[in-house]
Motif scaffolding. Structure first.
Motif, mmCIF file in Angstrom:
data_model
loop_
_atom_site.group_PDB
_atom_site.id
_atom_site.type_symbol
_atom_site.label_atom_id
_atom_site.label_comp_id
_atom_site.label_asym_id
_atom_site.label_seq_id
_atom_site.Cartn_x
_atom_site.Cartn_y
_atom_site.Cartn_z
ATOM 1 N N ILE A 1 0.827 -1.207 0.000
ATOM 2 C CA ILE A 1 0.000 0.000 0.000
ATOM 3 C C ILE A 1 0.863 1.259 0.000
ATOM 4 O O ILE A 1 0.585 2.232 -0.710
ATOM 5 N N VAL A 2 1.935 1.254 0.791
ATOM 6 C CA VAL A 2 2.830 2.417 0.849
ATOM 7 C C VAL A 2 3.435 2.706 -0.519
ATOM 8 O O VAL A 2 3.742 3.856 -0.853
ATOM 9 N N SER A 3 3.568 1.663 -1.341
ATOM 10 C CA SER A 3 4.136 1.834 -2.680
ATOM 11 C C SER A 3 3.262 2.691 -3.588
ATOM 12 O O SER A 3 3.676 3.012 -4.708
ATOM 13 N N ALA A 4 2.083 3.072 -3.111
ATOM 14 C CA ALA A 4 1.192 3.916 -3.919
ATOM 15 C C ALA A 4 1.807 5.269 -4.251
ATOM 16 O O ALA A 4 1.374 5.948 -5.183
ATOM 17 N N ILE A 5 2.844 5.675 -3.505
ATOM 18 C CA ILE A 5 3.498 6.956 -3.762
ATOM 19 C C ILE A 5 4.399 6.903 -4.992
ATOM 20 O O ILE A 5 4.808 7.925 -5.537
ATOM 21 N N MET A 6 4.691 5.713 -5.486
ATOM 22 C CA MET A 6 5.667 5.555 -6.565
ATOM 23 C C MET A 6 5.314 6.321 -7.842
ATOM 24 O O MET A 6 6.205 6.932 -8.441
ATOM 25 N N SER B 1 12.420 2.889 0.460
ATOM 26 C CA SER B 1 12.629 1.850 -0.545
ATOM 27 C C SER B 1 12.019 2.239 -1.881
ATOM 28 O O SER B 1 12.650 2.094 -2.934
ATOM 29 N N VAL B 2 10.798 2.767 -1.843
ATOM 30 C CA VAL B 2 10.106 3.147 -3.078
ATOM 31 C C VAL B 2 10.841 4.283 -3.779
ATOM 32 O O VAL B 2 11.037 4.256 -5.002
ATOM 33 N N ALA B 3 11.273 5.294 -3.021
ATOM 34 C CA ALA B 3 11.974 6.434 -3.623
ATOM 35 C C ALA B 3 13.287 5.995 -4.269
ATOM 36 O O ALA B 3 13.604 6.395 -5.403
ATOM 37 N N LEU B 4 14.054 5.183 -3.568
ATOM 38 C CA LEU B 4 15.336 4.719 -4.104
ATOM 39 C C LEU B 4 15.139 3.826 -5.321
ATOM 40 O O LEU B 4 15.881 3.921 -6.304
ATOM 41 N N TYR B 5 14.144 2.957 -5.253
ATOM 42 C CA TYR B 5 13.901 2.031 -6.357
ATOM 43 C C TYR B 5 13.418 2.767 -7.605
ATOM 44 O O TYR B 5 13.798 2.419 -8.727
ATOM 45 N N THR B 6 12.591 3.797 -7.413
ATOM 46 C CA THR B 6 12.101 4.577 -8.553
ATOM 47 C C THR B 6 13.244 5.285 -9.249
ATOM 48 O O THR B 6 13.384 5.224 -10.478
ATOM 49 N N TRP B 7 14.075 5.971 -8.461
ATOM 50 C CA TRP B 7 15.235 6.660 -9.048
ATOM 51 C C TRP B 7 16.166 5.655 -9.717
ATOM 52 O O TRP B 7 16.625 5.863 -10.836
ATOM 53 N N GLY B 8 16.449 4.556 -9.038
ATOM 54 C CA GLY B 8 17.377 3.578 -9.572
ATOM 55 C C GLY B 8 16.883 2.885 -10.830
ATOM 56 O O GLY B 8 17.677 2.567 -11.721
ATOM 57 N N ALA C 1 5.101 3.193 -15.900
ATOM 58 C CA ALA C 1 5.377 1.876 -15.321
ATOM 59 C C ALA C 1 5.067 1.865 -13.825
ATOM 60 O O ALA C 1 4.502 0.904 -13.296
ATOM 61 N N SER C 2 5.428 2.955 -13.134
ATOM 62 C CA SER C 2 5.228 3.000 -11.690
ATOM 63 C C SER C 2 3.751 3.038 -11.309
ATOM 64 O O SER C 2 3.390 2.672 -10.186
ATOM 65 N N MET C 3 2.880 3.477 -12.226
ATOM 66 C CA MET C 3 1.447 3.455 -11.928
ATOM 67 C C MET C 3 0.965 2.034 -11.647
ATOM 68 O O MET C 3 0.070 1.817 -10.835
ATOM 69 N N HIS C 4 1.566 1.074 -12.326
ATOM 70 C CA HIS C 4 1.177 -0.326 -12.119
ATOM 71 C C HIS C 4 1.465 -0.792 -10.695
ATOM 72 O O HIS C 4 0.845 -1.748 -10.219
ATOM 73 N N MET C 5 2.410 -0.131 -10.020
ATOM 74 C CA MET C 5 2.747 -0.524 -8.660
ATOM 75 C C MET C 5 1.537 -0.420 -7.733
ATOM 76 O O MET C 5 1.416 -1.164 -6.753
ATOM 77 N N ASN C 6 0.613 0.484 -8.039
ATOM 78 C CA ASN C 6 -0.535 0.686 -7.161
ATOM 79 C C ASN C 6 -1.553 -0.449 -7.231
ATOM 80 O O ASN C 6 -2.501 -0.478 -6.452
ATOM 81 N N ALA C 7 -1.358 -1.350 -8.172
ATOM 82 C CA ALA C 7 -2.222 -2.535 -8.226
ATOM 83 C C ALA C 7 -1.649 -3.688 -7.416
ATOM 84 O O ALA C 7 -2.296 -4.729 -7.277
#
Length: 305
Positions: free
Chosen positions: A107-112, A166-173, A256-262
């Motif tokens: 759920i927290v990954s919704a910020i991605m 984790s989400v912020a680092l993974y998105t940038w990376g 791509a990150s929008m899919h993370m919210n599913a």
């Protein structure tokens, strides 16, 4: 640089299906991780997970693209990007899973999507179009519906902070993996960052063991725990990351990150298949997220402007 508005519709559909598959495989690794997390310190588990993934991908890369491609790659940069993307990000997600259940972490990954869109608009000068705005709103709304549909409460604390990091680092990376290695294929990009990150994580794990005595509890680790580690490392990192980098390279980190919210829906689906209850709130949230991602890319509504 990713071309945002010129890809054929069929290519966009295929790319989104690849991204969806990546999310499903990644989600499967969250419940599996619960089997091994209690028996391995976070740094050691991060290293073990990355080493397993690298052990699978490196031979495949060597066999498919040859010795020259592997040895001629920029391994120093790969180690740096891999350390941030899969080392630090994986470490923080393990910390998050220690303090929260898998659904809460998902759920927290919704910020991605917010981070991904911001990166593209600022760094890649992507225009913030009406379709993109609608897609982003729907993606976040779908994530919020999934939050309301989840059992329990999301309590702000160390676990949530770790998940956000984790989400912020993974998105940038993830974006950097595509940008930093333009001459490599998705297989090469995924492998060099995973293997590079594995080297750094292994050194950190050895230092953590020697200096602080943080070693795995080998006596408590049996075949079920090794199975959980295999799913968490080979499936949720090696296979999922490869599919993820393919999709990021084609549709960009924002879409791509929008899919993370599913992902909360996919986690719930795994729990349901294991005998848990079906959650219609998370099902609706996932449907809204997918709709938002489609609108943002012009797959619905007929325009990408």
């Amino acid at each position: 640089m990713t071309t945002f508005d010129t890809a054929p519709r069929s290519t966009l559909v295929a790319s989104n299906l690849i991204c969806l598959a990546s999310m499903v495989i990644w989600a499967a690794g969250l419940p599996a991780a619960d089997l091994i997390i209690p028996h391995m310190p976070p740094v050691a588990l991060t290293a073990a997970r990355a080493l397993l993934a690298a052990a699978v991908l490196l031979p495949v890369w060597w066999f498919v693209e040859g010795k020259a491609a592997v040895l001629g790659a920029n391994w120093l940069k790969g180690a740096w990007v891999g350390f941030v993307t899969l080392g630090l990000a994986s470490f923080f997600v393990i910390i998050a899973l220690r303090y929260n259940d898998p659904v809460t972490v998902a759920i927290v990954s919704a910020i991605m999507p917010v981070i991904g869109i911001l990166l593209e608009c600022v760094a890649d000068h992507r225009p913030f179009t009406r379709a993109l705005a609608i897609g982003l709103v729907l993606s976040v709304a779908g994530g919020l519906i999934a939050v309301n549909g989840a059992e329990g409460e999301v309590r702000f604390g160390i676990g949530v902070l770790a998940a956000l990091a984790s989400v912020a680092l993974y998105t940038w990376g993830s974006r950097e993996t595509v940008k930093a290695f333009p001459d490599l294929t998705p297989l090469g990009r995924s492998t060099i960052t995973i293997a590079g990150g594995a080297i750094v994580a292994t050194l950190a794990a050895l230092a953590d063991g020697v200096l602080r005595g943080q070693w795995p509890d080998w006596a408590a680790i049996g075949w079920p725990e090794f199975g959980g580690l295999a799913v968490f490392g080979i499936g949720s990192m090696a296979v999922s990351q490869l599919l993820w980098i393919v999709s990021v390279g084609r549709i960009g980190i924002g879409a791509a990150s929008m899919h993370m919210n599913a992902v909360p829906f996919y986690v719930m689906l795994m729990v349901f298949l294991a005998g848990g209850p079906w959650n219609w709130g998370q099902t609706l949230g996932a449907a809204i997220v997918v709709t938002g991602a489609a609108i943002a890319q012009g797959l619905l509504g007929g325009t990408r402007q």
